[in-house]
Write an enzyme that holds these catalytic residues in place. Sequence first.
Site, PDB file in Angstrom:
ATOM      1  N   ARG A  73      -6.406  -3.583  97.281  1.00 22.86           N
ATOM      2  CA  ARG A  73      -6.635  -3.188  98.670  1.00 22.86           C
ATOM      3  C   ARG A  73      -7.557  -1.974  98.737  1.00 22.86           C
ATOM      4  O   ARG A  73      -7.515  -1.108  97.866  1.00 22.86           O
ATOM      5  CB  ARG A  73      -5.307  -2.831  99.347  1.00 22.86           C
ATOM      6  CG  ARG A  73      -4.467  -4.038  99.731  1.00 22.86           C
ATOM      7  CD  ARG A  73      -3.204  -3.621 100.473  1.00 22.86           C
ATOM      8  NE  ARG A  73      -2.346  -2.806  99.631  1.00 22.86           N
ATOM      9  CZ  ARG A  73      -2.237  -1.504  99.701  1.00 22.86           C
ATOM     10  NH1 ARG A  73      -2.915  -0.816 100.618  1.00 22.86           N
ATOM     11  NH2 ARG A  73      -1.439  -0.848  98.901  1.00 22.86           N
ATOM     12  N   LYS A 223      -0.422  -7.914 105.029  1.00 24.85           N
ATOM     13  CA  LYS A 223      -0.413  -6.517 105.464  1.00 24.85           C
ATOM     14  C   LYS A 223      -1.002  -6.367 106.871  1.00 24.85           C
ATOM     15  O   LYS A 223      -0.529  -5.564 107.671  1.00 24.85           O
ATOM     16  CB  LYS A 223      -1.203  -5.663 104.485  1.00 24.85           C
ATOM     17  CG  LYS A 223      -0.740  -5.802 103.046  1.00 24.85           C
ATOM     18  CD  LYS A 223       0.703  -5.412 102.870  1.00 24.85           C
ATOM     19  CE  LYS A 223       1.135  -5.613 101.431  1.00 24.85           C
ATOM     20  NZ  LYS A 223       2.474  -5.125 101.166  1.00 24.85           N
ATOM     21  N   HIS A 243       7.660  -2.556 105.314  1.00 27.00           N
ATOM     22  CA  HIS A 243       7.256  -2.864 103.932  1.00 27.00           C
ATOM     23  C   HIS A 243       8.499  -2.786 103.048  1.00 27.00           C
ATOM     24  O   HIS A 243       8.670  -1.858 102.267  1.00 27.00           O
ATOM     25  CB  HIS A 243       6.204  -1.826 103.491  1.00 27.00           C
ATOM     26  CG  HIS A 243       5.499  -2.159 102.221  1.00 27.00           C
ATOM     27  ND1 HIS A 243       4.903  -1.201 101.430  1.00 27.00           N
ATOM     28  CD2 HIS A 243       5.250  -3.342 101.612  1.00 27.00           C
ATOM     29  CE1 HIS A 243       4.333  -1.777 100.373  1.00 27.00           C
ATOM     30  NE2 HIS A 243       4.537  -3.077 100.461  1.00 27.00           N
ATOM     31  N   ARG A 389      -1.900 -10.235  89.669  1.00 24.57           N
ATOM     32  CA  ARG A 389      -0.767 -10.704  90.467  1.00 24.57           C
ATOM     33  C   ARG A 389      -0.469 -12.179  90.213  1.00 24.57           C
ATOM     34  O   ARG A 389      -1.312 -12.930  89.735  1.00 24.57           O
ATOM     35  CB  ARG A 389      -1.074 -10.521  91.962  1.00 24.57           C
ATOM     36  CG  ARG A 389      -1.377  -9.081  92.357  1.00 24.57           C
ATOM     37  CD  ARG A 389      -0.344  -8.533  93.283  1.00 24.57           C
ATOM     38  NE  ARG A 389      -0.459  -7.095  93.497  1.00 24.57           N
ATOM     39  CZ  ARG A 389       0.477  -6.380  94.111  1.00 24.57           C
ATOM     40  NH1 ARG A 389       1.557  -6.962  94.571  1.00 24.57           N
ATOM     41  NH2 ARG A 389       0.342  -5.083  94.277  1.00 24.57           N
TER      42      ARG A 389
HETATM   43  P1  GTP Z   1       3.900  -4.529  95.925  1.00 24.39           P
HETATM   44  O1  GTP Z   1       3.923  -5.995  95.741  1.00 24.39           O
HETATM   45  O2  GTP Z   1       2.606  -3.896  95.476  1.00 24.39           O
HETATM   46  O3  GTP Z   1       4.241  -4.076  97.313  1.00 24.39           O
HETATM   47  O4  GTP Z   1       4.914  -3.860  94.880  1.00 24.39           O
HETATM   48  P2  GTP Z   1       6.462  -3.930  94.516  1.00 24.39           P
HETATM   49  O5  GTP Z   1       7.130  -2.738  95.118  1.00 24.39           O
HETATM   50  O6  GTP Z   1       7.052  -5.260  94.773  1.00 24.39           O
HETATM   51  O7  GTP Z   1       6.395  -3.644  92.949  1.00 24.39           O
HETATM   52  P3  GTP Z   1       7.081  -4.353  91.704  1.00 24.39           P
HETATM   53  O8  GTP Z   1       8.529  -4.626  91.892  1.00 24.39           O
HETATM   54  O9  GTP Z   1       6.241  -5.511  91.331  1.00 24.39           O
HETATM   55  O10 GTP Z   1       6.958  -3.194  90.620  1.00 24.39           O
HETATM   56  C1  GTP Z   1       5.808  -2.894  89.993  1.00 24.39           C
HETATM   57  C2  GTP Z   1       6.003  -2.020  88.766  1.00 24.39           C
HETATM   58  O11 GTP Z   1       7.174  -1.195  88.799  1.00 24.39           O
HETATM   59  C3  GTP Z   1       6.099  -2.854  87.516  1.00 24.39           C
HETATM   60  O12 GTP Z   1       5.197  -2.348  86.578  1.00 24.39           O
HETATM   61  C4  GTP Z   1       7.521  -2.661  87.070  1.00 24.39           C
HETATM   62  O13 GTP Z   1       7.637  -2.777  85.690  1.00 24.39           O
HETATM   63  C5  GTP Z   1       7.879  -1.262  87.572  1.00 24.39           C
HETATM   64  N1  GTP Z   1       9.319  -1.115  87.817  1.00 24.39           N
HETATM   65  C6  GTP Z   1      10.078  -1.820  88.691  1.00 24.39           C
HETATM   66  N2  GTP Z   1      11.380  -1.454  88.631  1.00 24.39           N
HETATM   67  C7  GTP Z   1      11.453  -0.482  87.697  1.00 24.39           C
HETATM   68  C8  GTP Z   1      12.530   0.309  87.186  1.00 24.39           C
HETATM   69  O14 GTP Z   1      13.693   0.203  87.572  1.00 24.39           O
HETATM   70  N3  GTP Z   1      12.212   1.233  86.242  1.00 24.39           N
HETATM   71  C9  GTP Z   1      10.933   1.404  85.797  1.00 24.39           C
HETATM   72  N4  GTP Z   1      10.711   2.320  84.870  1.00 24.39           N
HETATM   73  N5  GTP Z   1       9.905   0.661  86.247  1.00 24.39           N
HETATM   74  C10 GTP Z   1      10.151  -0.259  87.187  1.00 24.39           C
HETATM   75  C1  SPV Z   2       0.770  -4.107  98.241  1.00 23.26           C
HETATM   76  O1  SPV Z   2      -0.268  -3.529  97.852  1.00 23.26           O
HETATM   77  O2  SPV Z   2       1.714  -3.484  98.790  1.00 23.26           O
HETATM   78  C2  SPV Z   2       0.930  -5.553  98.033  1.00 23.26           C
HETATM   79  C3  SPV Z   2      -0.208  -6.302  97.491  1.00 23.26           C
HETATM   80  O3  SPV Z   2       1.988  -6.087  98.326  1.00 23.26           O
HETATM   81  S1  SPV Z   2      -1.393  -6.735  98.689  1.00 23.26           S
HETATM   82  O4  SPV Z   2      -0.982  -7.995  99.310  1.00 23.26           O
HETATM   83  O5  SPV Z   2      -2.680  -6.892  98.018  1.00 23.26           O
HETATM   84  O6  SPV Z   2      -1.485  -5.715  99.708  1.00 23.26           O
HETATM   85 MN    MN Z   3       3.472  -4.643  99.234  1.00 23.78          MN
END
Ligand code: GTP
Ligand code: SPV
Ligand code: MN
Length: 607
Positions: A73, A223, A243, A389
């Site tokens: 983004r 988004k 979010h 992704r």
């Molecule tokens: P968006 O899709 O961008 O909105 O993100 P999201 O909040 O869904 O992120 P996601 O759960 O995919 O987490 C992304 C990163 O956080 C990854 O690299 C994971 O390994 C790390 N992560 C998630 N949970 C933990 C945790 O409990 N501990 C640690 N150390 N890292 C974590």
């Molecule tokens: C974020 O950046 O919070 C996402 C990925 O969930 S995107 O759909 O590219 O915004």
């Molecule tokens: Mn997101």
Amino acid sequence: MDYLKFLHAGLAAWVKETAELCQPDKVELFDGEDASYGRLCALLIESGTFRKLSQELRPNSFLAESDPADTARVEERTFICSREKDEAGPTNNWVEPQTMKARMKSLFAGSMSGRTMYVVPYSMGPVGSSIARIGVELTDSAYVVVNMRAMTRTGLPVLKTLGKSGEFVRCLHSCGHSEKSRGKYDKTWPCDPERMAIVHFPEERMVWSYGSGYGGNALLNKKCFALRLASDRARDEVWLAEHMMIVGVTNPEEKRRYFAGAFPSACGKTNLAMLQSCLPGWKVETVGDDIAWMRFGGDGRLYAINAEAGFFGVAPYTSAKSNFNAMRCMDKDTIFTNVALTPQGDVWWEGIGWDAPEGTIGWDQGMAADGQAVPVLGQAKPLAHPNSRFTARASNCPSIDANWDNPTGVPISGIIFGGRRSTTVPLVYEARSWSHGVFVGSTLSSETTAAAAGQVGKLRRDPFAMLPFCGYNIGDYFAHWLSFGNMQGLQLPRIYQVNWFRKGEDGKFLWPGYSNNLRVLKWMFERCEGSAGGVDTPVGFMPSPGDIDTEGLGLSPEKLEKCLEIHKEDWMTEVALIRTFLLGLGDRVPNRLFKELAYLVERLGPR
Ligand code: GTP
Ligand code: SPV
Ligand code: MN
């Protein structure tokens, strides 16, 4: 365009007008059928955008590689063009709408030449649900269409629900044509990085996005609509577009409670939503991983729906150990973007849980001739882009909750805020009241991640994890959240702050995280039941170490204590940062938040 005469008159007119402006070779309605999806995937293979993965290893799955200039983004190219600048507020870029329209029209003029313009009707939320809303995206990217097919409800049933006069959000997207040649990407991943712009016109319920084909820049349902436009709408109609992930937790007595959690991009929503239970008798089920729409019901409870029907999850560091359910989601029917490709025709990324087989090709094939990764800024260049992704369907998720597409939603017991904080913020605490909880959400902060273009690891405030997604004045947004605290008859959820990312002196994470986060959810669950202990601290109610179930965890009591520590000095620094932040947001920030800050200072005591 014969079918146009059967369409909603407003939609038909808009399709026609857009085709005249953008000059596509063809206009095609996407009906959402499997056959149409298959045909578009075949086209994407033909154009070199998609590579089919091994049918044995990853049935019906594809790999896409984006232009290296279009991988995340772009917040600085994202605009909220409300009529008044003050409506967009201090956290959004703003340009006067007529000026922006003229600028965008010159970019859109002829931007789809040589391409097909797809008309993609979609529903955010279960088709026909009273909380759901309809959008239509006009796009010249088949990649966008197939991703939307996996992540939303698309096609004819949506058109039917829209009828001849229903209301819908207009989303116009074109990858554009770059003035400079971008080599192979001109064909495989058209984009116009120099002139990208993602523009919202909230009063007209319209989004115009030009120049990027990636993620939230191009999948305008996500988004742009479900957060930026929907948050603005939600304020007027007294609901919430957030979010947030949504997760269901069931205790050994079969009592289920749902939690919603806001974490900034790439900070752990997908992981928490798909958490695999580490505690005997406890079950965890997934409702959503990114966008929650929530509304108080007649019974006073807060009900949440997942606005989406699939996931656009971060690939790196997703493994069977860190997120087993996510790995199962992508066993088949998955679109991968910017991960590495193995010689066996499978995908690979850093932290997937096994070594890259010899001959694995990096996401941008930017490998040195000898097969060694090219070093960037002194670091080995990762084979998968840090914001690579996977696009997977909710129906392929083994932990999907039975109520995930229930039109009334699920009742929320607790709201969780969390970011990446290597210091200061403890593992968990509970807010004292609704307004204290709103203060905690408003001042949420995190070290930045690769989900947005720009510096990684820089501490910034990201209120409610909505900094890049709140479609109106953030001060008014805080006031909207506070307003629920004054309404009669509501059963307000409890509010928590968590931090999985605190580091020890050795620079390593103190808390083992991932499935162990259930231990923290369990404390919250039991707080909601009124059965768990809580110590009154300056920041809020906290578990004493004995209140966290550490059975089988193997974490030393000293480490757990470190996870839970509150250092007064650190918090005084935090207070100063928070004050500067809130003052910087201008005079629409509710006074109540400054009162909460004053309480915090008072509770921390004299220096
Ligand atoms: P968006 O899709 O961008 O909105 O993100 P999201 O909040 O869904 O992120 P996601 O759960 O995919 O987490 C992304 C990163 O956080 C990854 O690299 C994971 O390994 C790390 N992560 C998630 N949970 C933990 C945790 O409990 N501990 C640690 N150390 N890292 C974590
Ligand atoms: C974020 O950046 O919070 C996402 C990925 O969930 S995107 O759909 O590219 O915004
Ligand atoms: Mn997101």
